[in-house]
Design an enzyme around this catalytic site. Structure first.
Site, PDB file in Angstrom:
ATOM      1  N   LYS A  88       0.845  -1.159  -0.120  1.00 52.84           N
ATOM      2  CA  LYS A  88       0.006   0.100  -0.153  1.00 52.84           C
ATOM      3  C   LYS A  88       0.872   1.480  -0.048  1.00 52.84           C
ATOM      4  O   LYS A  88       2.068   1.205   0.421  1.00 52.84           O
ATOM      5  CB  LYS A  88      -0.983  -0.065   1.235  1.00 52.84           C
ATOM      6  CG  LYS A  88      -1.892  -1.249   1.376  1.00 52.84           C
ATOM      7  CD  LYS A  88      -2.736  -0.950   0.176  1.00 52.84           C
ATOM      8  CE  LYS A  88      -3.832  -2.365   0.233  1.00 52.84           C
ATOM      9  NZ  LYS A  88      -3.257  -3.436  -0.405  1.00 52.84           N
ATOM     10  N   ASP A  89       0.274   2.474  -0.475  1.00 53.32           N
ATOM     11  CA  ASP A  89       1.047   3.744  -0.522  1.00 53.32           C
ATOM     12  C   ASP A  89       1.449   4.043   0.861  1.00 53.32           C
ATOM     13  O   ASP A  89       0.791   3.810   1.858  1.00 53.32           O
ATOM     14  CB  ASP A  89      -0.045   4.669  -1.313  1.00 53.32           C
ATOM     15  CG  ASP A  89       0.481   5.925  -1.817  1.00 53.32           C
ATOM     16  OD1 ASP A  89       1.679   6.217  -1.206  1.00 53.32           O
ATOM     17  OD2 ASP A  89      -0.024   6.347  -2.687  1.00 53.32           O
TER      18      ASP A  89
END
Length: 377
Positions: A88-89
């Site tokens: 995830k970012d």
């Protein structure tokens, strides 16, 4: 409209809607960018575990911390190797499921909170988690939100955009991960090493730029003292270079898996190929099942692929990095991403939508906002 120079550098040479102009919009990070893993078509926090099973499953919510640093911290908390479904970012508020194998001595933590993440035990599972996508909620700071609404309405009529591999794969502030991969595949250990540690970008902090300059000047001792602990990769590589006096052995100690750099280079090749086939693909009726294959063997290329490989200097056995025991496979990926449940909240200037696993929200933002991707990544 011609894409931004960063887009071009990452292989994204075209837009789907060619006549849209640039909008002056930004996103407050991390609060304005929320990502929730979708499991069985439901948000991750709604996942219901079993009373027993082979794995203990946790909800990990993090903000302002990169994936590998977060997982490293969680492993220390749980005293176990942590498995995850997706990366995830870093510059967002993200929620995802992580899980650990159970053993007789395992002591489970119900909840743990640090400055950058919250870990919450949800239950047990013995079967593979069904990751159906990711749910995004993005708040825009923009005066021309009426144009955003118009563009979203047009996209909803044909909810497909090119499945470019997004900025996160290459580095949002230092978009050079694919170049590191290229030099690794060429076995230019020195160039790969210095690409990771030096070449400062103006988007980085003054402290980081100064440290990178110290390394460029060869003042390794001062640099290693100055590197903040959050820069685990840089600190580890530099320490091991000073220890072994070998770029190769330093890279062998990489905190970030070497395969990620190689994957980034393959991703760059994919983006180039899709850009050059996009005009042809746009006219096809079946966008759902259209796949692109980026082969590891030149002879399996079509004419467009061969031209790219010749330009890149890709030779026989290029995608085998035996020194790291890595052999890449053909990259097979959908040519288009389907945008599900695309909605707009005009009052809060928020857009929400769902993408399949492996698809990037920043590609939708790129299409809508245009211009410098640093405004929305």
């Amino acid at each position: 409209m011609t894409p931004h120079e960063i887009d071009i550098a990452l292989g994204m040479e075209k837009y789907y809607y060619e006549d849209w102009n640039e909008l002056d919009g930004t996103i407050e990070r991390p609060n304005g960018f929320k990502v929730i893993e979708e499991i069985d078509f439901k948000p991750a926090q709604d996942w219901k575990g079993e009373t027993k099973g082979k794995y203990a499953v946790f909800l990990l919510t993090k903000w302002g911390i990169d994936h590998f640093s977060a997982i490293s911290e969680v492993q220390k908390v749980l005293h176990s190797k942590v498995n995850y479904i997706g990366i995830k970012d870093a510059n967002a508020i993200t929620s995802q499921l992580v899980y650990i194998p159970l053993n007789e001595k395992q002591e489970l933590i119900e909840k743990y909170q640090s400055r950058s993440f919250i870990l919450k035990f949800l239950g047990f599972s013995s079967k593979k988690l069904n990751h159906t996508g990711n749910i995004f909620e993005i708040s825009l700071s923009i005066s021309d939100f009426d144009i955003v609404i118009e563009r979203i309405e047009q996209i909803k009529k044909n909810p497909y955009l090119p499945a470019f591999i997004g900025y996160q794969r290459f580095g949002t502030r230092r978009p050079i991960t694919h170049l590191i991969g290229k030099y690794l595949l060429r076995r230019d250990w020195e160039k790969a090493f210095y690409l990771i540690l030096t070449y400062p970008f103006l988007s980085e902090s003054k402290e980081t730029i100064d440290i990178r300059k110290l390394i460029m000047e060869g003042d390794f001792k001062e640099a290693v003292r100055s590197i903040p602990s959050k820069f685990k990769q840089e600190k580890l590589l530099l320490k091991n270079y000073m220890r072994f006096n070998s770029y190769y052995l330093a890279l062998k100690s990489s905190f970030i898996p070497i395969s990620l750099y190689l994957d980034a280079y393959q991703s760059y090749l994919f983006n180039l190929y899709l850009s050059r086939k996009l005009d042809e693909y746009k006219n096809l009726n079946d966008k759902v099942n259209l796949l692109i294959r980026i082969p590891i063997y030149f002879n399996n290329c079509d004419d467009v692929c061969k031209e790219i490989y010749l330009d890149e200097g890709i030779e026989r056995n290029f995608f085998k990095l035996q020194e790291f025991k890595i052999s890449l496979r053909d990259l097979v990926r959908k040519a288009f991403m389907n945008i599900r449940d695309l909605k707009v909240n005009e009052e809060t200037k928020t857009i929400s939508f769902v993408l399949e696993r492996g698809m990037y929200a920043t590609i939708l933002l790129r299409e809508i906002l245009r211009g410098d991707p640093r405004k929305f990544t």
